[in-house]
Design a protein around this motif. Sequence first.
Motif, PDB file in Angstrom:
ATOM      1  N   ASP A   1     -27.679  31.112  -5.195  1.00 63.23           N
ATOM      2  CA  ASP A   1     -27.151  30.328  -6.309  1.00 63.23           C
ATOM      3  C   ASP A   1     -27.051  28.842  -5.959  1.00 63.23           C
ATOM      4  O   ASP A   1     -27.262  27.979  -6.807  1.00 63.23           O
ATOM      5  N   LEU A   2     -26.708  28.581  -4.719  1.00 68.22           N
ATOM      6  CA  LEU A   2     -26.499  27.196  -4.290  1.00 68.22           C
ATOM      7  C   LEU A   2     -27.809  26.445  -4.051  1.00 68.22           C
ATOM      8  O   LEU A   2     -27.799  25.224  -3.933  1.00 68.22           O
TER       9      LEU A   2
ATOM     10  N   ASP B   1     -11.254  31.115  -2.608  1.00 68.18           N
ATOM     11  CA  ASP B   1     -10.780  30.059  -3.502  1.00 68.18           C
ATOM     12  C   ASP B   1     -11.923  29.142  -3.929  1.00 68.18           C
ATOM     13  O   ASP B   1     -12.061  28.816  -5.114  1.00 68.18           O
ATOM     14  N   GLU B   2     -12.748  28.731  -2.979  1.00 65.17           N
ATOM     15  CA  GLU B   2     -13.903  27.875  -3.298  1.00 65.17           C
ATOM     16  C   GLU B   2     -14.898  28.614  -4.190  1.00 65.17           C
ATOM     17  O   GLU B   2     -15.469  28.033  -5.116  1.00 65.17           O
ATOM     18  N   SER B   3     -15.098  29.879  -3.912  1.00 61.87           N
ATOM     19  CA  SER B   3     -16.061  30.678  -4.682  1.00 61.87           C
ATOM     20  C   SER B   3     -15.613  30.853  -6.124  1.00 61.87           C
ATOM     21  O   SER B   3     -16.419  30.759  -7.051  1.00 61.87           O
ATOM     22  N   ILE B   4     -14.334  31.105  -6.311  1.00 60.87           N
ATOM     23  CA  ILE B   4     -13.799  31.249  -7.671  1.00 60.87           C
ATOM     24  C   ILE B   4     -13.960  29.929  -8.432  1.00 60.87           C
ATOM     25  O   ILE B   4     -14.389  29.918  -9.596  1.00 60.87           O
ATOM     26  N   GLN B   5     -13.635  28.833  -7.785  1.00 60.79           N
ATOM     27  CA  GLN B   5     -13.792  27.512  -8.415  1.00 60.79           C
ATOM     28  C   GLN B   5     -15.251  27.278  -8.809  1.00 60.79           C
ATOM     29  O   GLN B   5     -15.539  26.811  -9.909  1.00 60.79           O
ATOM     30  N   TYR B   6     -16.161  27.591  -7.904  1.00 61.79           N
ATOM     31  CA  TYR B   6     -17.586  27.407  -8.169  1.00 61.79           C
ATOM     32  C   TYR B   6     -18.024  28.264  -9.358  1.00 61.79           C
ATOM     33  O   TYR B   6     -18.754  27.797 -10.239  1.00 61.79           O
ATOM     34  N   SER B   7     -17.577  29.515  -9.391  1.00 55.70           N
ATOM     35  CA  SER B   7     -18.003  30.398 -10.489  1.00 55.70           C
ATOM     36  C   SER B   7     -17.448  29.934 -11.830  1.00 55.70           C
ATOM     37  O   SER B   7     -18.098  30.106 -12.863  1.00 55.70           O
ATOM     38  N   LYS B   8     -16.281  29.327 -11.843  1.00 55.32           N
ATOM     39  CA  LYS B   8     -15.708  28.801 -13.085  1.00 55.32           C
ATOM     40  C   LYS B   8     -16.470  27.575 -13.573  1.00 55.32           C
ATOM     41  O   LYS B   8     -16.608  27.359 -14.779  1.00 55.32           O
ATOM     42  N   MET B   9     -16.982  26.785 -12.650  1.00 55.22           N
ATOM     43  CA  MET B   9     -17.655  25.539 -13.012  1.00 55.22           C
ATOM     44  C   MET B   9     -19.156  25.704 -13.216  1.00 55.22           C
ATOM     45  O   MET B   9     -19.810  24.789 -13.703  1.00 55.22           O
ATOM     46  N   ASN B  10     -19.713  26.862 -12.852  1.00 57.68           N
ATOM     47  CA  ASN B  10     -21.151  27.074 -12.939  1.00 57.68           C
ATOM     48  C   ASN B  10     -21.447  28.401 -13.631  1.00 57.68           C
ATOM     49  O   ASN B  10     -21.393  29.461 -13.000  1.00 57.68           O
ATOM     50  N   ALA B  11     -21.790  28.308 -14.872  1.00 60.21           N
ATOM     51  CA  ALA B  11     -22.043  29.518 -15.664  1.00 60.21           C
ATOM     52  C   ALA B  11     -23.294  30.268 -15.205  1.00 60.21           C
ATOM     53  O   ALA B  11     -23.441  31.457 -15.480  1.00 60.21           O
ATOM     54  N   HIS B  12     -24.189  29.586 -14.496  1.00 55.67           N
ATOM     55  CA  HIS B  12     -25.452  30.217 -14.096  1.00 55.67           C
ATOM     56  C   HIS B  12     -25.327  31.104 -12.856  1.00 55.67           C
ATOM     57  O   HIS B  12     -26.287  31.739 -12.450  1.00 55.67           O
ATOM     58  N   THR B  13     -24.159  31.156 -12.267  1.00 57.93           N
ATOM     59  CA  THR B  13     -24.003  31.926 -11.032  1.00 57.93           C
ATOM     60  C   THR B  13     -24.259  33.414 -11.253  1.00 57.93           C
ATOM     61  O   THR B  13     -23.959  33.959 -12.313  1.00 57.93           O
TER      62      THR B  13
ATOM     63  N   GLU C   1     -21.713  50.125   5.363  1.00 52.76           N
ATOM     64  CA  GLU C   1     -21.779  49.929   3.908  1.00 52.76           C
ATOM     65  C   GLU C   1     -20.961  48.706   3.502  1.00 52.76           C
ATOM     66  O   GLU C   1     -21.412  47.891   2.701  1.00 52.76           O
ATOM     67  N   LEU C   2     -19.765  48.597   4.040  1.00 51.00           N
ATOM     68  CA  LEU C   2     -18.921  47.424   3.754  1.00 51.00           C
ATOM     69  C   LEU C   2     -19.589  46.152   4.256  1.00 51.00           C
ATOM     70  O   LEU C   2     -19.644  45.136   3.549  1.00 51.00           O
ATOM     71  N   TYR C   3     -20.079  46.206   5.472  1.00 51.79           N
ATOM     72  CA  TYR C   3     -20.740  45.057   6.107  1.00 51.79           C
ATOM     73  C   TYR C   3     -21.911  44.568   5.250  1.00 51.79           C
ATOM     74  O   TYR C   3     -22.026  43.379   4.949  1.00 51.79           O
ATOM     75  N   HIS C   4     -22.772  45.485   4.857  1.00 55.33           N
ATOM     76  CA  HIS C   4     -23.951  45.102   4.061  1.00 55.33           C
ATOM     77  C   HIS C   4     -23.565  44.619   2.671  1.00 55.33           C
ATOM     78  O   HIS C   4     -24.193  43.701   2.128  1.00 55.33           O
ATOM     79  N   SER C   5     -22.551  45.194   2.102  1.00 56.30           N
ATOM     80  CA  SER C   5     -22.072  44.764   0.788  1.00 56.30           C
ATOM     81  C   SER C   5     -21.602  43.308   0.830  1.00 56.30           C
ATOM     82  O   SER C   5     -21.903  42.515  -0.064  1.00 56.30           O
ATOM     83  N   ILE C   6     -20.874  42.963   1.867  1.00 55.53           N
ATOM     84  CA  ILE C   6     -20.386  41.585   2.018  1.00 55.53           C
ATOM     85  C   ILE C   6     -21.559  40.632   2.174  1.00 55.53           C
ATOM     86  O   ILE C   6     -21.629  39.598   1.503  1.00 55.53           O
ATOM     87  N   HIS C   7     -22.487  40.973   3.049  1.00 56.97           N
ATOM     88  CA  HIS C   7     -23.650  40.108   3.259  1.00 56.97           C
ATOM     89  C   HIS C   7     -24.463  39.947   1.968  1.00 56.97           C
ATOM     90  O   HIS C   7     -24.979  38.864   1.691  1.00 56.97           O
ATOM     91  N   TYR C   8     -24.579  41.009   1.204  1.00 52.89           N
ATOM     92  CA  TYR C   8     -25.338  40.946  -0.046  1.00 52.89           C
ATOM     93  C   TYR C   8     -24.751  39.893  -0.984  1.00 52.89           C
ATOM     94  O   TYR C   8     -25.471  39.049  -1.519  1.00 52.89           O
ATOM     95  N   VAL C   9     -23.450  39.931  -1.180  1.00 53.41           N
ATOM     96  CA  VAL C   9     -22.803  38.971  -2.081  1.00 53.41           C
ATOM     97  C   VAL C   9     -22.904  37.551  -1.524  1.00 53.41           C
ATOM     98  O   VAL C   9     -23.201  36.604  -2.258  1.00 53.41           O
ATOM     99  N   LEU C  10     -22.704  37.399  -0.226  1.00 49.65           N
ATOM    100  CA  LEU C  10     -22.820  36.069   0.381  1.00 49.65           C
ATOM    101  C   LEU C  10     -24.238  35.517   0.237  1.00 49.65           C
ATOM    102  O   LEU C  10     -24.422  34.327  -0.051  1.00 49.65           O
TER     103      LEU C  10
END
Length: 119
Positions: A117-118, A57-69, A102-111
């Motif tokens: 970005d922050l 929820d926080e991530s979606i809000q951040y992406s909506k408010m920050n076009a540079h993400t 693969e799942l584990y690394h994918s999650i860490h990559y996005v995080l």
Amino acid sequence: MDHTLQKLIYDVKQRLDKLKAQYLLLDKPSDKKDRALFEKVKRETDPLFTLIQQWYDESIQYSKMNAHTNVFPIQLQNTKDNFELVLMHSYYIDVPKKRYMELYHSIHYVLNQQLDDLQ
């Protein structure tokens, strides 16, 4: 919001690492339909499902408010889904190690992209 999101990201990463350790240490349950196992999994995973929903929820809000993400909403949804898969696979140990990692690394990559970005 940035501070809240950053804290949530670190919390998710920490929990993810604990789940990986659990996956690597536990043996596959002998009976996946065992009621006691189900109750244990439900009790232990409920807070994690709540955490990942808060992060999402926080991530979606951040992406909506920050076009540079650099992280797009579809990546956030996929990461949420992947975390939920990892969460369940960490208890039922029912996927090959390669797929789990693969799942584990994918999650860490996005995080990690989010943390960049922050900055």
